[in-house]
Scaffold this motif. Structure first.
Motif, PDB file in Angstrom:
ATOM      1  N   LYS A   1       0.807 -13.632  -4.780  1.00 18.42           N
ATOM      2  CA  LYS A   1       1.528 -12.375  -4.964  1.00 18.42           C
ATOM      3  C   LYS A   1       0.555 -11.231  -4.693  1.00 18.42           C
ATOM      4  CE  LYS A   1       0.467 -12.408  -9.876  1.00 18.42           C
ATOM      5  NZ  LYS A   1       0.932 -12.353 -11.244  1.00 18.42           N
ATOM      6  N   ILE A   2       1.116 -10.049  -4.555  1.00 17.98           N
ATOM      7  CA  ILE A   2       0.283  -8.870  -4.303  1.00 17.98           C
ATOM      8  C   ILE A   2       0.184  -8.070  -5.600  1.00 17.98           C
ATOM      9  CG2 ILE A   2       0.088  -6.722  -2.979  1.00 17.98           C
ATOM     10  CD1 ILE A   2      -0.189  -9.126  -1.189  1.00 17.98           C
ATOM     11  N   GLU A   3      -1.032  -7.657  -5.924  1.00 20.71           N
ATOM     12  CA  GLU A   3      -1.243  -6.819  -7.109  1.00 20.71           C
ATOM     13  C   GLU A   3      -2.208  -5.695  -6.780  1.00 20.71           C
ATOM     14  OE1 GLU A   3      -2.613  -9.041 -10.444  1.00 20.71           O
ATOM     15  OE2 GLU A   3      -0.611  -9.823 -10.903  1.00 20.71           O
ATOM     16  N   PRO A   4      -2.107  -4.578  -7.477  1.00 23.35           N
ATOM     17  CA  PRO A   4      -3.085  -3.507  -7.234  1.00 23.35           C
ATOM     18  C   PRO A   4      -4.380  -3.795  -7.985  1.00 23.35           C
ATOM     19  CG  PRO A   4      -1.452  -2.787  -8.841  1.00 23.35           C
ATOM     20  CD  PRO A   4      -1.082  -4.194  -8.471  1.00 23.35           C
ATOM     21  N   ALA A   5      -5.485  -3.600  -7.283  1.00 21.90           N
ATOM     22  CA  ALA A   5      -6.794  -3.757  -7.931  1.00 21.90           C
ATOM     23  C   ALA A   5      -7.557  -2.450  -7.741  1.00 21.90           C
ATOM     24  CB  ALA A   5      -7.567  -4.908  -7.295  1.00 21.90           C
TER      25      ALA A   5
ATOM     26  N   ALA B   1       0.834  -1.204   0.000  1.00 30.22           N
ATOM     27  CA  ALA B   1       0.000   0.000   0.000  1.00 30.22           C
ATOM     28  C   ALA B   1       0.869   1.254   0.000  1.00 30.22           C
ATOM     29  CB  ALA B   1      -0.932  -0.025   1.212  1.00 30.22           C
ATOM     30  N   VAL B   2       1.922   1.239   0.821  1.00 31.80           N
ATOM     31  CA  VAL B   2       2.818   2.399   0.863  1.00 31.80           C
ATOM     32  C   VAL B   2       3.560   2.544  -0.475  1.00 31.80           C
ATOM     33  CG1 VAL B   2       4.783   3.467   2.048  1.00 31.80           C
ATOM     34  CG2 VAL B   2       3.074   2.181   3.355  1.00 31.80           C
ATOM     35  N   ASP B   3       4.032   1.415  -0.981  1.00 31.82           N
ATOM     36  CA  ASP B   3       4.750   1.462  -2.267  1.00 31.82           C
ATOM     37  C   ASP B   3       3.857   2.030  -3.374  1.00 31.82           C
ATOM     38  OD1 ASP B   3       7.048   0.443  -1.135  1.00 31.82           O
ATOM     39  OD2 ASP B   3       6.636  -1.634  -1.727  1.00 31.82           O
ATOM     40  N   TYR B   4       2.636   1.580  -3.429  1.00 30.25           N
ATOM     41  CA  TYR B   4       1.715   2.086  -4.461  1.00 30.25           C
ATOM     42  C   TYR B   4       1.533   3.600  -4.309  1.00 30.25           C
ATOM     43  CZ  TYR B   4       0.245  -2.809  -5.186  1.00 30.25           C
ATOM     44  OH  TYR B   4       0.204  -4.152  -5.443  1.00 30.25           O
ATOM     45  N   ALA B   5       1.334   4.026  -3.058  1.00 31.25           N
ATOM     46  CA  ALA B   5       1.090   5.451  -2.812  1.00 31.25           C
ATOM     47  C   ALA B   5       2.269   6.283  -3.309  1.00 31.25           C
ATOM     48  CB  ALA B   5       0.856   5.679  -1.317  1.00 31.25           C
ATOM     49  N   VAL B   6       3.450   5.834  -2.933  1.00 33.16           N
ATOM     50  CA  VAL B   6       4.654   6.595  -3.297  1.00 33.16           C
ATOM     51  C   VAL B   6       4.842   6.607  -4.817  1.00 33.16           C
ATOM     52  CG1 VAL B   6       7.170   6.589  -3.086  1.00 33.16           C
ATOM     53  CG2 VAL B   6       5.742   6.223  -1.069  1.00 33.16           C
ATOM     54  N   LYS B   7       4.419   5.513  -5.448  1.00 29.35           N
ATOM     55  CA  LYS B   7       4.562   5.445  -6.911  1.00 29.35           C
ATOM     56  C   LYS B   7       3.441   6.190  -7.627  1.00 29.35           C
ATOM     57  CE  LYS B   7       7.042   1.057  -7.170  1.00 29.35           C
ATOM     58  NZ  LYS B   7       6.762  -0.371  -6.995  1.00 29.35           N
ATOM     59  N   GLY B   8       2.572   6.833  -6.856  1.00 30.55           N
ATOM     60  CA  GLY B   8       1.543   7.654  -7.492  1.00 30.55           C
ATOM     61  C   GLY B   8       0.286   6.907  -7.896  1.00 30.55           C
ATOM     62  N   ARG B   9       0.140   5.661  -7.442  1.00 32.56           N
ATOM     63  CA  ARG B   9      -1.106   4.963  -7.719  1.00 32.56           C
ATOM     64  C   ARG B   9      -2.216   5.611  -6.897  1.00 32.56           C
ATOM     65  NH1 ARG B   9      -0.061   0.125 -10.743  1.00 32.56           N
ATOM     66  NH2 ARG B   9      -2.319   0.253 -10.956  1.00 32.56           N
ATOM     67  N   ASN B  10      -3.423   5.514  -7.375  1.00 28.81           N
ATOM     68  CA  ASN B  10      -4.546   6.106  -6.664  1.00 28.81           C
ATOM     69  C   ASN B  10      -5.780   5.219  -6.828  1.00 28.81           C
ATOM     70  OD1 ASN B  10      -6.111   7.897  -5.221  1.00 28.81           O
ATOM     71  ND2 ASN B  10      -6.500   9.243  -6.983  1.00 28.81           N
ATOM     72  N   ALA B  11      -6.618   5.217  -5.774  1.00 30.50           N
ATOM     73  CA  ALA B  11      -7.879   4.473  -5.827  1.00 30.50           C
ATOM     74  C   ALA B  11      -7.666   2.997  -6.151  1.00 30.50           C
ATOM     75  CB  ALA B  11      -8.851   5.105  -6.821  1.00 30.50           C
ATOM     76  N   VAL B  12      -6.631   2.446  -5.564  1.00 29.36           N
ATOM     77  CA  VAL B  12      -6.387   1.009  -5.709  1.00 29.36           C
ATOM     78  C   VAL B  12      -6.249   0.376  -4.337  1.00 29.36           C
ATOM     79  CG1 VAL B  12      -5.241   1.181  -7.973  1.00 29.36           C
ATOM     80  CG2 VAL B  12      -3.878   1.273  -5.858  1.00 29.36           C
ATOM     81  N   MET B  13      -6.270  -0.938  -4.321  1.00 24.11           N
ATOM     82  CA  MET B  13      -6.031  -1.715  -3.107  1.00 24.11           C
ATOM     83  C   MET B  13      -5.071  -2.837  -3.458  1.00 24.11           C
ATOM     84  SD  MET B  13      -8.780  -4.038  -0.927  1.00 24.11           S
ATOM     85  CE  MET B  13      -9.488  -2.779   0.111  1.00 24.11           C
ATOM     86  N   PRO B  14      -4.052  -3.058  -2.633  1.00 26.37           N
ATOM     87  CA  PRO B  14      -3.222  -4.242  -2.857  1.00 26.37           C
ATOM     88  C   PRO B  14      -4.047  -5.478  -2.501  1.00 26.37           C
ATOM     89  CG  PRO B  14      -2.496  -3.074  -0.872  1.00 26.37           C
ATOM     90  CD  PRO B  14      -3.618  -2.274  -1.459  1.00 26.37           C
ATOM     91  N   VAL B  15      -4.193  -6.376  -3.446  1.00 24.54           N
ATOM     92  CA  VAL B  15      -4.953  -7.591  -3.176  1.00 24.54           C
ATOM     93  C   VAL B  15      -4.040  -8.805  -3.308  1.00 24.54           C
ATOM     94  CG1 VAL B  15      -7.168  -6.636  -3.900  1.00 24.54           C
ATOM     95  CG2 VAL B  15      -5.709  -7.804  -5.568  1.00 24.54           C
TER      96      VAL B  15
END
Lengths: 418, 418
Positions: free
Chosen positions: A345-349, A319-333
């Protein structure tokens, strides 16, 4: 330049491993050079501007936090409505983010929280406020869509399977002259995931649990009693696992039949297990015992599943990695790539695919007679309870759990009545 | 010369570690060159001549038995009366011993079993049948006289303290908007030993459990409700631990008030926890949850106390040693030689001093206000839950517990209606 700020909040029921997610968020945030704030009591803390700065927490405390059940920063049951109905509250969230320069909002919870995170991200875009909203999955109910499972469920499932196996040995030892029927009540108002996990305790038809009652199947009292009698006559005793949410054919909760008031006008807080136990005693005459573990099943960090713990940590990090990479409105699933051996594995959904969808138990997880689980269910459930991850124990024989000091940072906004 | 025969039987409620005692008896018996028989379902198995020869059990199975909860050879609730009233049964016991050349009888149980063992030893002497009768202590109720504690209690106590500590963290996290009062029901119909053990979960007045209800103190509902309210107002939430055996000032069990029949004539199997929870809800309006762990608390081998396990093994070994050395009508008891650090040894005590005596909780273990434990109680209880002794887990995430095959040896006597 001041460190960018990440705000973490968790709402809804807590679990044995939600603090592991929180600890992973803090640790990963630190690695990225972020200031990590935590909202006190979930989304309420954001509305009230009650924010805890985790910066002063020593690394050893954060590590210990990761091994502590409950929710150290507090949580809440508080549902935000639609953007129209609750616009002032959504607006307030943005105001609080702005006041504290929050650029990353991580919201840990179930369906409602995913929905809230999605709405917040839309409103921020509308206001042109630069914010990354990331949902983080969690719930012992295991009812989130898309993700293979929800952190917290695996540990509650392990607790359930282990407890049923242990109690069943007790019952088996005593059945000749004492308790013949034992009823275990599992959490699960709408879906029988935890009751299904109890099925892992046994392998054959003679192993406990002998009867599982799912909310997915209408409760048929005569058929249930006949089944119990048949098991007692064949095996010598019968262990029943009942979902708290089982319903009669007309849709009414069985537990509610035991609720209501007694002759003195006092409330009766029955639960399903004592009610089923009473029916067995009245109709079949067997000596019966019952248990309602209630919160014990979702706070039993001492019996956490290692798989579950690893996933709780992984979603926090991602979740932190996604945020820092500028992802938005996603959830690590969690994505299952293989059953045996279990690989994931973990992927953004997209939050859109998760918010307001409910994952129900597949029909083919329940045995045809309605009283047990299928091999498909075992294949799904088994890996989730695998591995042990005991907490550290003190010399006093008790787990070393930490409590985090919760002083809030100075408020910058007028008070808000949430 | 054929090996001398030792017969082991266990009666009454089983525990998380009673099989550890059984395993120690078998292993020690083998070291002494004895043939070790185990009665099926306790004393009933002796009366029915249902005897299991443990000789074929591989050493690895016996080791695994020592890590398995429940009672692998079965147990029973069956009380023999006086020698006069039940003379035919006592006579039958001697007949069975004689038929199988049993020279050592080890009887594992509580007060009643100690009494039975004592009577059997007297009758054997009267008949001039050479028999060593050794009692072996066991009970989660911790109510045996002379011994410092009873194997089984320490593990149940550890389960109680850990579970209360964990659930309390859950409640604390959610209290701002959800459950404010949590009620935990501990076993203990006559004495509050397990409820007292819950007190180990906290240190200060603000730590859970905030209120403990002991059967040793009359339950005063208005005072209880006032105390709960005071704690909620001060701490934000309140964790209550109640002994199942609490009574009103007139001596009636509080739990019985929740029993009886509902409007449809169905039994209500209430328990104390749901009843107290309902009173709190009705009178104070707080959201409340409750748990009745029931058998989970005495079968939780996964959370055994290492101290308890060591003592369970030690009494099993000592019992065999005493028998072989020709002791009779004694029980190996645990003698505390030091509090901090805890030191103990095993000594033989006459069954006479144990049979039909009940150990009650010392008055100075309960705090003056009646709602908590004293330092004296902590000093006594703390060492008993010390140390962890987890079972082995399989790759399926479940403890590896064994079930012992129970084929009985050939009968040599006519049937007997027990």
């Amino acid at each position: 330049m001041a460190a960018a700020t990440l705000l973490y909040a968790q709402s809804g029921g807590v679990t044995a491993v939600i603090n592991a997610t929180a600890a992973a968020v803090i640790e990963t945030g630190r690695r990225h050079g972020l200031r990590v704030l935590a909202a006190r009591d979930g989304i309420l803390g954001v509305l009230r501007e009650e924010l805890i700065d985790t910066t002063p927490l020593p690394a050893s405390t954060v590590t210990a936090l990761g091994r502590t059940p409950g929710g150290a920063f507090g949580s809440c049951r508080y549902k935000l409505g639609s953007l129209d109905a609750d616009r002032a509250k959504y607006q307030r969230l943005i105001d609080v983010f702005r006041a504290h320069d929050v650029r990353y909002f991580l919201y840990n919870g179930g369906n409602d929280s995913a929905d809230t995170a999605l709405k917040v991200s839309r409103l921020a875009a509308e206001f042109d406020y630069p914010l990354a909203c990331i949902g983080v999955p969690k719930t012992v109910d295991n009812d989130l869509a898309v993700t293979d499972t929800c952190p917290g469920f695996g540990s509650a499932a392990k607790y359930t399977a282990v407890s049923v196996r242990e109690a069943a040995l007790d019952v088996a030892a005593m059945a000749s002259t004492s308790t013949k029927v034992f009823v275990y009540e599992a959490m699960g108002r709408h879906a029988g995931w935890l009751a299904a996990a109890a099925g892992l305790a046994g392998r054959t038809a003679d192993d406990a649990p002998h009867v599982i009652l799912f909310p997915e199947r209408a409760f048929d009292e005569p058929a249930f009693l006949a089944k119990v009698r048949e098991v007692v006559e064949r095996v010598g005793h019968c262990v029943v696992v009942a979902s708290e949410g089982i319903r009669a054919a007309d849709g009414t909760f069985v537990a509610d039949a035991g609720g209501g008031k007694d002759a003195f006008g006092h409330s009766q807080l029955g639960g399903v297990a004592p009610l089923l136990a009473a029916r067995v005693k009245d109709s079949l005459g067997y000596k019966v015992h019952w248990t309602v573990p209630d919160y014990l099943q979702r706070s039993a960090r001492h019996l956490a599943s290692e798989t579950d713990l690893e996933q709780a940590v992984a979603v926090g990090r991602a979740a932190v990695d996604y945020a820092v990479k500028g992802r938005n409105a996603v959830m690590p699933v969690i994505v299952r790539t293989r059953d045996r051996p279990y690989r994931w594995k973990i992927e953004p959904a997209p939050l859109e695919d998760i918010a307001n969808h409910e994952r129900t138990m597949p029909d083919d997880f329940i045995r045809e007679d309605g009283y047990g689980i299928t091999d498909a269910a075992r294949r799904y459930l088994e890996p989730l309870i695998r591995g042990e991850a005991p907490p550290k124990y003190g010399r006093d024989g008790l787990p070393k759990y930490v409590r985090i000091p919760l002083p809030c940072i100075e408020k910058r906004l007028p008070a808000f009545e949430a």
